[in-house]
Design an enzyme around this catalytic site. Structure first.
Site, PDB file in Angstrom:
ATOM      1  N   GLU A 105     -15.570  -3.553  78.877  1.00  0.00           N
ATOM      2  CA  GLU A 105     -15.605  -3.265  80.306  1.00  0.00           C
ATOM      3  C   GLU A 105     -14.199  -3.293  80.887  1.00  0.00           C
ATOM      4  O   GLU A 105     -13.208  -3.370  80.156  1.00  0.00           O
ATOM      5  CB  GLU A 105     -16.507  -4.269  81.035  1.00  0.00           C
ATOM      6  CG  GLU A 105     -16.117  -5.724  80.877  1.00  0.00           C
ATOM      7  CD  GLU A 105     -17.129  -6.662  81.514  1.00  0.00           C
ATOM      8  OE1 GLU A 105     -18.204  -6.202  81.940  1.00  0.00           O
ATOM      9  OE2 GLU A 105     -16.843  -7.872  81.573  1.00  0.00           O
ATOM     10  N   ASP A 127     -11.141 -10.334  88.692  1.00  0.00           N
ATOM     11  CA  ASP A 127     -11.023  -8.866  88.640  1.00  0.00           C
ATOM     12  C   ASP A 127      -9.948  -8.337  89.586  1.00  0.00           C
ATOM     13  O   ASP A 127     -10.211  -7.470  90.421  1.00  0.00           O
ATOM     14  CB  ASP A 127     -12.363  -8.199  88.974  1.00  0.00           C
ATOM     15  CG  ASP A 127     -13.538  -8.809  88.249  1.00  0.00           C
ATOM     16  OD1 ASP A 127     -13.368  -9.231  87.098  1.00  0.00           O
ATOM     17  OD2 ASP A 127     -14.635  -8.868  88.833  1.00  0.00           O
ATOM     18  N   HIS A 186      -9.796  -8.301  82.583  1.00  0.00           N
ATOM     19  CA  HIS A 186      -9.936  -7.411  83.735  1.00  0.00           C
ATOM     20  C   HIS A 186      -8.543  -7.107  84.308  1.00  0.00           C
ATOM     21  O   HIS A 186      -8.228  -7.413  85.452  1.00  0.00           O
ATOM     22  CB  HIS A 186     -10.858  -7.973  84.804  1.00  0.00           C
ATOM     23  CG  HIS A 186     -11.481  -6.862  85.605  1.00  0.00           C
ATOM     24  ND1 HIS A 186     -12.822  -6.554  85.538  1.00  0.00           N
ATOM     25  CD2 HIS A 186     -10.934  -5.956  86.437  1.00  0.00           C
ATOM     26  CE1 HIS A 186     -13.065  -5.513  86.324  1.00  0.00           C
ATOM     27  NE2 HIS A 186     -11.933  -5.138  86.877  1.00  0.00           N
ATOM     28  N   SER A 196     -19.156  -0.675  81.980  1.00  0.00           N
ATOM     29  CA  SER A 196     -19.319  -2.043  81.505  1.00  0.00           C
ATOM     30  C   SER A 196     -20.561  -2.098  80.625  1.00  0.00           C
ATOM     31  O   SER A 196     -21.632  -1.648  81.046  1.00  0.00           O
ATOM     32  CB  SER A 196     -19.470  -3.001  82.696  1.00  0.00           C
ATOM     33  OG  SER A 196     -19.788  -4.296  82.263  1.00  0.00           O
ATOM     34  N   PHE A 197     -20.416  -2.655  79.399  1.00  0.00           N
ATOM     35  CA  PHE A 197     -21.532  -2.767  78.459  1.00  0.00           C
ATOM     36  C   PHE A 197     -22.178  -1.392  78.227  1.00  0.00           C
ATOM     37  O   PHE A 197     -21.497  -0.381  78.236  1.00  0.00           O
ATOM     38  CB  PHE A 197     -22.552  -3.787  78.966  1.00  0.00           C
ATOM     39  CG  PHE A 197     -22.115  -5.219  78.792  1.00  0.00           C
ATOM     40  CD1 PHE A 197     -22.726  -6.041  77.865  1.00  0.00           C
ATOM     41  CD2 PHE A 197     -21.084  -5.745  79.560  1.00  0.00           C
ATOM     42  CE1 PHE A 197     -22.332  -7.366  77.697  1.00  0.00           C
ATOM     43  CE2 PHE A 197     -20.684  -7.055  79.405  1.00  0.00           C
ATOM     44  CZ  PHE A 197     -21.307  -7.871  78.476  1.00  0.00           C
ATOM     45  N   ASN A 223     -22.892   2.031  82.977  1.00  0.00           N
ATOM     46  CA  ASN A 223     -22.999   1.139  84.128  1.00  0.00           C
ATOM     47  C   ASN A 223     -21.875   1.453  85.103  1.00  0.00           C
ATOM     48  O   ASN A 223     -20.697   1.320  84.752  1.00  0.00           O
ATOM     49  CB  ASN A 223     -22.902  -0.312  83.649  1.00  0.00           C
ATOM     50  CG  ASN A 223     -23.288  -1.315  84.717  1.00  0.00           C
ATOM     51  OD1 ASN A 223     -23.826  -0.952  85.760  1.00  0.00           O
ATOM     52  ND2 ASN A 223     -23.014  -2.586  84.460  1.00  0.00           N
ATOM     53  N   ALA A 224     -22.215   1.878  86.314  1.00  0.00           N
ATOM     54  CA  ALA A 224     -21.234   2.341  87.295  1.00  0.00           C
ATOM     55  C   ALA A 224     -20.600   1.167  88.043  1.00  0.00           C
ATOM     56  O   ALA A 224     -20.835   0.939  89.235  1.00  0.00           O
ATOM     57  CB  ALA A 224     -21.877   3.320  88.270  1.00  0.00           C
ATOM     58  N   ILE A 225     -19.775   0.404  87.311  1.00  0.00           N
ATOM     59  CA  ILE A 225     -18.953  -0.637  87.932  1.00  0.00           C
ATOM     60  C   ILE A 225     -17.541  -0.553  87.343  1.00  0.00           C
ATOM     61  O   ILE A 225     -17.266   0.259  86.479  1.00  0.00           O
ATOM     62  CB  ILE A 225     -19.540  -2.048  87.748  1.00  0.00           C
ATOM     63  CG1 ILE A 225     -19.520  -2.481  86.279  1.00  0.00           C
ATOM     64  CG2 ILE A 225     -20.952  -2.128  88.306  1.00  0.00           C
ATOM     65  CD1 ILE A 225     -19.907  -3.938  86.077  1.00  0.00           C
ATOM     66  N   GLY A 243     -26.015  -8.205  85.052  1.00  0.00           N
ATOM     67  CA  GLY A 243     -26.812  -7.821  83.902  1.00  0.00           C
ATOM     68  C   GLY A 243     -27.607  -6.546  84.065  1.00  0.00           C
ATOM     69  O   GLY A 243     -28.345  -6.152  83.154  1.00  0.00           O
TER      70      GLY A 243
END
Length: 347
Positions: free
Chosen positions: A223, A44, A297, A182-183, A162-164, A123
């Site tokens: 993502e 990443d 990424h 993400s997802f 999803n907070a990434i 996950g």
């Protein structure tokens, strides 16, 4: 006479033979072919230039939270000290069980470097994005030092995102934005306060800018967003399918563009990133090569020569090296903008 003629003919043939038998010219080495030094493990990555030094930041675990690497020339890379060696207290409390800082992003804003980072567990969408700042990236400078600024945005099991995977951009009107996701239901966009680097309106609902409708029987992963401003368009890169499986990773990167930062983002063929579309930008080596798998990424660098003022774009990403047991490896490729206005990575 006949013998002399035959010798002459044979001699001419021998002279001509080498020209006909020349081996094919090997293709010129790419930047990726020339990368050397501390390239592993890199997962990443994002890249920035400060003065004459290039800096790469990437995911960290254990006691090395956010890996750092530097290079004077984009070719020779040296690992440095991690940004942090322990999670901030707020992150430990917000995300129990987390042990790393993932997927950073780096920008220079208002005289300080802003490092956005993710805290999560694999996950789960109980996740958070934090912010750290420093006046310089030079560890030898007197004023060097990362100050954690705390929570930026958080998601829980009650949220549909999803907070990434944060990415920061200032648009052409001077508004500040953070894209993430993400997802779940995909990639979101949140407007930030320019002074704090945190949401301008904590109650505002994130804007959806990319998703992949899930087929029957399973998810359709999307993502790692990254936004680029070029040529009157905003360009959105996202990674499809699965990372983190070594040489079995199926990651690849697509790109779409929009006149507005909020979308809609469309591929070259008009397909919408809100429907799982887009144009393939990075994909794995051909099956007959099969070395670098799951490229994704992606981050971006617009590099300007301080002497000539000429600009060159680069995409930085990771891929899994089959010749090194699937190790996540730093990859960098120049980007060429075609006559049709679309980018092509020379990797």
């Amino acid at each position: 006479m006949r013998r002399q003629t035959l010798v002459t003919v044979l001699g001419l043939a021998l002279l001509a033979a080498p020209a006909c038998a020349q081996p094919p010219v090997a293709p010129a080495a790419t930047l990726n072919d020339r990368l050397t030094g501390d390239l592993v493990p890199t997962h990443d990555p994002v890249i920035i230039r400060a003065g004459d030094i290039y800096h790469v930041f990437s995911t960290g675990h254990g006691k090395r939270l956010i890996e750092t690497r530097t290079s004077p020339d984009l070719i020779h890379w040296t690992a440095g000290d991690p940004v942090f060696t322990a999670l901030p207290d707020w992150a430990k409390q917000a995300i129990p069980g987390s042990d790393g800082m993932w997927a950073p992003d780096i920008a220079h804003v208002n005289g300080r470097y802003r490092l956005y980072y993710s805290v999560s567990t694999f996950g789960s969408n109980r996740s958070a994005i934090g912010l750290a700042t420093s006046p310089t990236l030079d560890p030898k400078a007197k004023d060097y030092g990362w100050r954690d600024e705390g929570l930026v945005v958080m998601s829980t099991k009650d949220d549909d995102y999803n907070a990434i995977d944060p990415n920061f951009l200032i648009d052409r009107d001077g508004r500040h934005w953070l894209t993430l996701g993400s997802f779940w239901t995909g990639i979101k966009l949140i407007e930030l306060d320019p002074d704090s680097g945190k949401p301008k309106n904590a109650q505002a609902k994130p804007v959806s800018i990319a998703r992949r409708p899930a087929p029957a029987g399973g998810p359709a992963p999307v993502e790692a967003p990254f936004l680029v401003d070029h040529g009157g368009y905003y360009w959105l890169m996202v990674s499809y399918d699965y990372c983190c499986k070594g040489v079995n990773s199926s990651y690849y990167t697509v790109i779409g563009r929009s006149k507005a930062i909020t979308g809609p983002y469309l591929g070259k063929d008009g397909s919408s990133l809100m429907e799982g579309g887009g144009t393939i930008f990075l994909r794995a080596d051909l099956q007959e090569q099969q070395r670098f798998r799951g490229p994704g990424h992606a981050g971006w660098l617009h590099d300007v020569d301080s002497k000539t003022g000429d600009g060159q774009d680069y995409v930085v990403y990771h891929a899994y090296d089959k010749q090194a047991n699937g190790a996540p490896t730093l990859r960098i490729a120049p980007v060429r903008w075609g006559a049709n206005g679309w980018p092509q990575a020379e990797y």
